[in-house]
Design a protein around this motif. Structure first.
Motif, PDB file in Angstrom:
ATOM      1  N   GLU A  27      -3.392  33.636  16.559  1.00 47.53           N
ATOM      2  CA  GLU A  27      -3.627  33.687  18.005  1.00 47.53           C
ATOM      3  C   GLU A  27      -4.508  32.529  18.450  1.00 47.53           C
ATOM      4  OE1 GLU A  27      -5.244  37.496  18.886  1.00 47.53           O
ATOM      5  OE2 GLU A  27      -3.411  38.593  18.358  1.00 47.53           O
ATOM      6  N   SER A  51      -2.423  29.407  18.481  1.00 47.27           N
ATOM      7  CA  SER A  51      -1.541  29.438  19.648  1.00 47.27           C
ATOM      8  C   SER A  51      -2.305  29.091  20.917  1.00 47.27           C
ATOM      9  CB  SER A  51      -0.915  30.832  19.771  1.00 47.27           C
ATOM     10  OG  SER A  51      -0.102  30.923  20.909  1.00 47.27           O
ATOM     11  N   GLU A  52      -3.530  29.593  21.017  1.00 49.85           N
ATOM     12  CA  GLU A  52      -4.392  29.303  22.167  1.00 49.85           C
ATOM     13  C   GLU A  52      -4.687  27.809  22.252  1.00 49.85           C
ATOM     14  OE1 GLU A  52      -9.139  29.457  22.309  1.00 49.85           O
ATOM     15  OE2 GLU A  52      -8.221  31.442  22.065  1.00 49.85           O
ATOM     16  N   SER A  99      -5.503  37.041  13.929  1.00 49.69           N
ATOM     17  CA  SER A  99      -6.401  36.424  14.906  1.00 49.69           C
ATOM     18  C   SER A  99      -6.386  34.910  14.772  1.00 49.69           C
ATOM     19  CB  SER A  99      -7.826  36.952  14.720  1.00 49.69           C
ATOM     20  OG  SER A  99      -7.900  38.334  15.004  1.00 49.69           O
TER      21      SER A  99
END
Length: 339
Positions: free
Chosen positions: A281, A284-285, A278
């Motif tokens: 992620e 990356s976001e 998570s």
């Protein structure tokens, strides 16, 4: 709006009265940001910002104060009218304290605080390069010697500068105070505006070097900045500082045109509450919202074989940003002002 006030400036050292190859672009890009911001916060607040922060008025020009304001505006410039987003200027997350701005994208809120170190006490001659270290760095003399040797061939003299790791601590703790009442789902980002390549490498070292704040051996408890989820290093200070002296650098008011490095605080409450996957992620976001070189640059640092011809591998830990940024010059991309 801004253009109507320029005649009030009386100090010829002010950045908005100097002329250069980029003067028109610099001035009109700023005016565009201020017009967009005025639509959000109103004419009264914009006039106060122009008069007090940007110092478009009679009186002596304070360079450090101007650059701080310029860095804040550059950081928020692309988010004022960000598609399908809610922008709030000086958002009071922990009243009466406020962060410089917040932006909500696809239901996710990001609170951003912009900090700029003051270099006004450092007198630097044209042929000098200042190298600063953490007090905890054990190989300071080696680094001074190696960097000095490299730059001597370019007619530069290296001197040791004032340590700023306590400033990094203050930035983290100050941001913590401003966001400690944030919502659980909020993401809090400290933006640190750096000077040249060596300076940016130094600020990274304050987080991850010997005794860095984002390491197990942090000199202060991680709970003192555990609401700070990310730190974004950007060279917007460098790009505004005497911008008129280097015609190669352009788009001074664009955060995405700057050299940026985004790092997660793995000791923040949010990081501890999510899985490693998570966390990736989330990074990356954020990389999509705040364009930066974090992943490719960190891979470059780890590759000890990728160093310029004739350079020592060990020097990469001090000149990594400089060497990495040099790779873009072949394509006429100049992130940093010429020293």
């Amino acid at each position: 709006m801004l253009l109507d006030h320029l005649s009030e400036i009386t100090d010829n050292q002010h950045y908005l009265v100097k002329t250069s190859i980029h003067y028109d672009e610099y001035l009109h890009s700023l005016n565009k940001i201020l017009n967009a911001l005025q639509a959000k916060i109103g004419e009264k607040k914009i006039n106060r910002l122009i008069r007090d922060k940007l110092q478009v008025r009679a009186g002596a020009f304070n360079e450090s104060q101007y650059i701080q304001a310029a860095c804040e505006l550059t950081a928020m410039s692309e988010f004022i009218d960000y598609p399908d987003a809610a922008f709030v200027y000086e958002d009071k997350i922990t009243p009466p304290k406020d962060v410089d701005f917040s932006v909500t994208v696809k239901g996710k809120k990001y609170n951003l605080e912009v900090k700029c170190a003051s270099y006004k006490d450092e007198t630097r001659l044209p042929d000098e390069v200042t190298l600063t270290f953490s007090n905890r760095m054990p190989i300071r003399e080696q680094a001074l010697g190696e960097v000095g040797e490299r730059l001597m061939s370019k007619g530069k003299i290296v001197k040791e500068g004032k340590n700023l790791d306590n400033v990094m601590k203050d930035f983290l703790e100050s941001t913590q105070e401003k966001v400690k009442q944030c919502r659980t789902d909020d993401t809090n980002i400290l933006i640190v505006c750096c000077h040249d390549e060596i300076d940016m490498q130094l600020w990274r070292g304050y987080l991850f070097g010997e005794g860095g704040f984002f390491t197990e051996s942090s000199p202060i408890g991680h709970e003192r900045f555990d609401h700070v989820d990310f730190v974004l290093f950007t060279n917007t200070y460098n790009r505004h500082f005497q911008y008129f002296n280097d015609p190669r650098v352009s788009n001074h008011w664009s955060l995405s045109s700057s050299f940026n490095l985004l790092y997660p605080n793995r000791f923040s409450k949010k990081s501890k509450s999510i899985s490693v996957e998570s966390g990736r992620e989330k990074l990356s976001e954020l990389n999509k919202i705040f364009p930066n070189h974090n992943i490719k640059f960190e891979d470059y640092l780890k590759n000890q074989e990728d160093v310029p011809s004739g350079e020592k591998k060990a020097t990469k830990s001090f000149l990594g940003v400089a060497w990495y940024a040099d790779k873009f010059k072949a394509n006429s991309v100049f992130y940093f002002r010429q020293s």
